[in-house]
Scaffold this motif. Structure first.
Motif, PDB file in Angstrom:
ATOM      1  N   LEU A 140       0.618  -1.121  -0.069  1.00  0.00           N
ATOM      2  CA  LEU A 140      -0.088   0.062   0.082  1.00  0.00           C
ATOM      3  C   LEU A 140       0.870   1.203   0.177  1.00  0.00           C
ATOM      4  CD1 LEU A 140      -3.029  -0.938   2.463  1.00  0.00           C
ATOM      5  CD2 LEU A 140      -3.022  -0.450   0.156  1.00  0.00           C
ATOM      6  N   THR A 141       2.044   1.266   0.552  1.00  0.00           N
ATOM      7  CA  THR A 141       2.905   2.510   0.787  1.00  0.00           C
ATOM      8  C   THR A 141       3.059   3.026  -0.562  1.00  0.00           C
ATOM      9  OG1 THR A 141       3.807   1.648   3.085  1.00  0.00           O
ATOM     10  CG2 THR A 141       4.713   3.544   1.829  1.00  0.00           C
ATOM     11  N   PRO A 142       3.792   2.387  -1.506  1.00  0.00           N
ATOM     12  CA  PRO A 142       4.111   2.878  -2.831  1.00  0.00           C
ATOM     13  C   PRO A 142       2.545   3.464  -3.627  1.00  0.00           C
ATOM     14  CG  PRO A 142       5.064   0.804  -2.771  1.00  0.00           C
ATOM     15  CD  PRO A 142       3.990   0.917  -1.604  1.00  0.00           C
ATOM     16  N   ALA A 143       1.598   3.040  -3.235  1.00  0.00           N
ATOM     17  CA  ALA A 143       0.389   3.386  -3.970  1.00  0.00           C
ATOM     18  C   ALA A 143      -0.056   4.675  -3.315  1.00  0.00           C
ATOM     19  CB  ALA A 143      -0.644   2.288  -3.519  1.00  0.00           C
ATOM     20  N   ILE A 144      -0.031   4.722  -1.958  1.00  0.00           N
ATOM     21  CA  ILE A 144      -0.212   6.106  -1.200  1.00  0.00           C
ATOM     22  C   ILE A 144       0.530   7.007  -1.645  1.00  0.00           C
ATOM     23  CG2 ILE A 144      -0.203   6.942   0.914  1.00  0.00           C
ATOM     24  CD1 ILE A 144      -1.279   4.123   2.255  1.00  0.00           C
ATOM     25  N   ARG A 145       1.852   6.673  -1.785  1.00  0.00           N
ATOM     26  CA  ARG A 145       2.770   7.783  -2.365  1.00  0.00           C
ATOM     27  C   ARG A 145       2.499   8.358  -3.698  1.00  0.00           C
ATOM     28  NH1 ARG A 145       8.336   5.256   0.214  1.00  0.00           N
ATOM     29  NH2 ARG A 145       7.998   5.604   2.401  1.00  0.00           N
TER      30      ARG A 145
END
Length: 406
Positions: free
Chosen positions: A6-11
């Motif tokens: 999720l972190t790359p998607a959120i970024r």
């Protein structure tokens, strides 16, 4: 593992331009609303005002949209229609001309008035989301401002972005105007105020708001200087909004030859609720009568309704003055909210269609979005979607009794 995915998607989401992020949110909300409208159409029966198996087009062109279309095609009556008892009947003077004729002009290109009306509502809704984000981002932060847009675009009244009503356009003009006042860029307001005033009722609330802004700025002039140029603008714009607010009444009286043509037209709708009708307009009388009416319908004494009305007014006033999340929006948006609520209290009769008149309170979504808990915000979104479904279900899917009027 999930967090790592999720972190790359959120970024990546955070790196998208704000207009694009808002477009994604708005389009997703419109898909959801469309599905809810289709669900409501599937449950509609022959007992509904829309009949069995209506299409989205029927919903889009229902109720007030029919009046706007009628005005666009036939203009305003020079002679007021009358009921058998001689009272002024419902007629087009209750509906302002900007949306009706703008939809007609665009419809000449797109093929129909309905296509023009839907396009204006959809586009104005997206632009209103942009304006709401701009209005709130410096007050409550970009994250809360984006969540405000989410709640606004998917909220209880979100179906208004997809029907032939003037609310989307009015709210867009309003949010831009509030932002201009906040940034003290007054020039465009001389154009926006007349357009807003002839889009739908409510410009008198804006006149009151400008007056209160002027008083607040004057009282704070030691901490926040108030140049003579700004005094002139606030006085002139307040006067313009007041003149525009009453000009429609003067125009209706001039065209029809009936001095109270507009007020009599508005009261024609109130007669559907009050036995014996309304003999004339008195400020605040509609809510007083409405409180007694509704509590009577619920089998309770009418005076209970008056007590409930007083408690409601006191509770709302306390929230605007003292609630921390509301205070975070700034004094100017609280003054707008108070001005508009006072306007509604003064001129309207409370019934089901009054709910959509709450749409100009869109800046208050910022107060709802201030708490930063992710679970809280997701819970609010779920509540918004549920409330949206209930509104669509009762007003469009069922729509068969006196209180189911969108």
């Amino acid at each position: 593992m999930a967090h790592g995915v999720l972190t790359p998607a959120i970024r990546g989401w955070a790196r998208l331009p704000v207009p694009l992020r808002i477009a994604v949110v708005y389009l997703a909300a419109r898909v959801v609303t469309t599905l809810l409208l289709l669900a409501a159409a599937s449950e509609s029966t022959s007992l509904s005002r829309f009949g069995a198996g209506p299409g989205l087009n029927d919903f889009m062109l229902g109720w007030d949209a029919q009046w706007y279309w009628f005005v666009a095609e036939n203009g305003y009556p020079t002679e007021l229609p009358r009921t058998e008892s001689g009272d002024v009947a419902e007629n087009g003077w209750a509906f302002m001309p900007v949306f009706a004729y703008a939809a007609k002009a665009l419809g000449l290109v797109l093929g129909s008035w309905g296509a023009g009306a839907l396009s204006i509502s959809l586009v104005a809704g997206y632009l209103a989301c942009l304006a709401l984000h701009r209005l709130l981002r410096d007050r409550i932060g970009t994250s809360a401002a984006m969540w405000s847009v989410v709640f606004f675009s998917a909220g209880p009244l979100a179906a208004l972005f997809q029907v032939g009503y003037a609310e989307s356009l009015f709210v867009l003009l309003l949010l831009v105007s509030l932002d201009l006042v906040a940034r003290r860029r007054y020039g465009w307001l001389y154009l926006l105020i007349p357009v807003m005033g002839f889009t739908r009722p409510g410009i008198l609330a804006f006149a009151l708001y400008l007056g209160l802004i002027g008083v607040m700025r004057w009282l704070r002039r030691d901490q926040d200087p108030l140049p003579a140029r700004e005094i002139v603008h606030l006085v002139a714009l307040g006067a313009l909004a007041t003149v525009v607010g009453f000009s429609w009444q003067v125009l209706a009286a001039t065209v029809t030859g009936v001095p109270d043509a507009y007020l009599a037209t508005e009261l024609a709708w109130r007669r559907n609720w009050i036995a014996g009708g309304a003999s004339g307009f008195l400020p605040f009388d509609g809510f007083v009568q409405g409180a007694q009416f509704w509590f009577g319908q619920w089998g309770m004494p009418g005076w209970w309704g008056l007590v409930a009305l007083v408690l409601l007014v006191v509770g709302v006033a306390y929230a605007l003055l003292h609630a921390r999340a509301v205070r975070a929006l700034g004094a100017d948006l609280r003054l707008w909210s108070a001005s508009y609520l006072l306007y509604l209290l003064a001129v309207f009769f409370p019934q089901s269609s009054t709910l959509r008149l709450l749409m100009p309170l869109a800046p208050l979504w910022g107060a709802v979005a201030v708490p930063r808990s992710r679970w809280y915000r997701l819970s609010v979104l779920a509540a918004c979607l549920l409330a949206q479904w209930l509104w669509i279900h009762f007003m469009y899917g069922l729509g068969q009794t006196y209180w189911q009027v969108p």
